[in-house]
Write an enzyme that holds these catalytic residues in place. Structure first.
Site, mmCIF file in Angstrom:
data_model
loop_
_atom_site.group_PDB
_atom_site.id
_atom_site.type_symbol
_atom_site.label_atom_id
_atom_site.label_comp_id
_atom_site.label_asym_id
_atom_site.label_seq_id
_atom_site.Cartn_x
_atom_site.Cartn_y
_atom_site.Cartn_z
ATOM 1 N N PRO A 54 -0.359 28.500 -24.621
ATOM 2 C CG PRO A 54 -1.384 30.546 -24.216
ATOM 3 C CD PRO A 54 -1.667 29.087 -24.312
ATOM 4 N N GLY A 55 2.995 29.548 -24.559
ATOM 5 C CA GLY A 55 4.193 29.511 -23.724
ATOM 6 C C GLY A 55 4.742 28.106 -23.533
ATOM 7 C CB SER A 80 10.775 36.135 -34.994
ATOM 8 O OG SER A 80 10.098 36.213 -33.755
ATOM 9 C CG HIS A 81 11.972 39.060 -31.591
ATOM 10 N ND1 HIS A 81 10.844 38.470 -32.126
ATOM 11 C CD2 HIS A 81 11.921 40.362 -31.938
ATOM 12 C CE1 HIS A 81 10.126 39.386 -32.758
ATOM 13 N NE2 HIS A 81 10.756 40.537 -32.655
ATOM 14 C CG ASP A 134 8.203 34.664 -37.511
ATOM 15 O OD1 ASP A 134 9.312 34.128 -37.328
ATOM 16 O OD2 ASP A 134 7.304 34.671 -36.658
ATOM 17 N NE ARG A 168 2.092 25.741 -29.283
ATOM 18 C CZ ARG A 168 2.635 26.161 -30.396
ATOM 19 N NH1 ARG A 168 2.474 25.466 -31.500
ATOM 20 N NH2 ARG A 168 3.343 27.269 -30.429
ATOM 21 C CE LYS A 214 -14.486 39.761 -34.049
ATOM 22 N NZ LYS A 214 -15.045 38.568 -33.460
ATOM 23 N NE ARG A 271 6.930 27.908 -30.104
ATOM 24 C CZ ARG A 271 8.063 28.569 -30.302
ATOM 25 N NH1 ARG A 271 9.080 27.960 -30.870
ATOM 26 N NH2 ARG A 271 8.186 29.830 -29.944
ATOM 27 C CG HIS A 281 11.169 46.311 -26.783
ATOM 28 N ND1 HIS A 281 11.307 45.029 -27.280
ATOM 29 C CD2 HIS A 281 10.918 46.172 -25.457
ATOM 30 C CE1 HIS A 281 11.127 44.161 -26.280
ATOM 31 N NE2 HIS A 281 10.893 44.832 -25.159
ATOM 32 C CB ALA A 307 3.003 40.170 -33.925
#
Ligand code: NDP
Length: 335
Positions: free
Chosen positions: A303-304, A45-46, A186, A301, A229, A306, A118, A178
């Protein structure tokens, strides 16, 4: 047809594109590395998909690719940068050493960037700081495309929040997400591919729930993740990324005269903490204990993880790219 490109070749090609479309050498090198890192890590996506948006932002004069950031040393733990309508990553590079040295001296530091753009992921900004032993938190607000919980129209951006911390015996722990139900990039990718969005992602221009990505893009909006939240966290991102930096809120800038521009003109906040000041066993060992407990509980898994796995593969085998995408990048580098 698909082919591959090495990381170094991709950086070189993207640098040529940035230079060709109005940045100076410093910005070209920083942005090319940043965008190539995203493609290398499978953060699509970036990655290169964003190049058209960078080029249009530059060619319409919306962002200044030659801006010289002005660093202001405000207090023992606080520095500010006026990015002078340039890219936030260039401003960060300029002020990074000062922010790190303040953090090492005082245990904490805040780097507040304003008047900046950004268009990328946040993990490239925070992960290297954790590799140097610091805890790094970053937020950036974007453009009004997300409806606050209980609201009727978009006020927030997709407003990512990223965290990176050192881990004993391993790569830093990094998450970067996000605060909208999904990243806008996405949604654009889903629209191109004709894929439906997951439930509770967005609304159409009449405020009706939809899973059609095009309806979200054509006057609709995203929802925040996790209802009220996520909405509170997104509100915090607006406050930290804009109110605390002196930048625009996501709803405050008008880019209607710059067709095709995609770089939000907002602010970015980075908070650094030196974990060597903490009590007890060292932070990275404690982090290891926590991760081991999570894994023992069945987490497969992190985060980070993958991204790290894709990075290892693409550094060895090259970054997959379609022949069509490669040809359009090469065209942009000369046209
Ligand atoms: P994702 O939902 O894909 O992932 C968010 C985080 O959760 C990542 O750290 C990811 O790790 C981790 N993760 C994902 N799935 C799992 C799982 N099953 N178990 C454990 N961890 C998991 O990201 P988003 O779509 O929310 O955001 C994508 C990017 O968009 C971010 O990098 C963000 O900074 C960027 N962005 C930038 C904006 C801007 O204005 N500049 C605006 C909005 C977003 P991993 O990476 O390893 O998959």
């Amino acid at each position: 047809m698909s082919t591959t490109i090495s990381y170094a070749e991709l950086v070189g090609l993207l640098e040529e594109i940035f230079l060709r479309h109005g940045t100076d050498k410093v910005a070209a090198s920083i942005l090319a590395e940043n965008c190539a890192m995203c493609e290398r890590d499978g953060a699509h996506s970036h990655g290169i998909f964003r190049i058209r948006g960078y080029v249009d932002s530059l060619s319409t004069g919306w962002v200044d690719g030659r801006a010289i950031p002005e660093v202001e040393d405000i207090a023992p733990s606080f520095c500010r940068v006026d990015a002078s309508n340039g890219f936030a990553q260039v401003a960060l590079a300029q002020a990074r050493d000062l922010a790190v040295s303040k953090c090492r001296q005082t245990g904490v530091s805040v780097l507040a960037i304003r008047n900046s753009h950004h268009l990328s992921a946040l993990w490239p900004d925070v992960e290297p700081l954790a590799r140097e032993g610091l805890i790094a938190i970053s937020t950036v607000n974007s453009f009004a495309c997300t409806v606050p919980f209980d609201g009727k129209s978009p006020v927030f951006g997709t407003n990512p929040f990223a965290f990176a911390a050192p881990l004993e015996g391993g790569d830093p722990i990094v998450f970067d997400l996000a605060t909208s139900a999904m990243a806008n990039g996405d949604v654009q990718i889903a629209a191109r591919k004709g894929h439906a969005l997951p439930p509770d992602s967005g609304v159409d221009k009449n405020g009706k729930p939809t899973n059609d990505p095009q309806a979200v893009l054509d006057g609709g909006a995203l929802l925040t993740f996790g209802g009220y939240k996520g909405s509170s966290i997104s509100m915090m991102v607006e406050l930290l990324g804009a109110a605390l930096t002196g930048g625009h809120f996501s709803f405050e800038f008008d880019w209607s005269g710059h067709e095709g521009a995609q770089t939000p003109h907002t602010g970015q906040l980075i908070i650094l903490i030196d974990p060597s000041r903490a009590a007890g066993e060292s932070f990275d060992l404690r982090a290891h204990t926590l991760i081991a407990a999570m894994q023992a509980a069945g987490v497969s898994r992190l985060p980070g993880q993958r991204r790290a796995e894709i990075r290892a593969q693409t550094l060895q085998n090259g970054i997959p790219i379609t022949a069509e995408d490669l040809a359009s990048l090469r065209t942009l580098a000369i046209a």
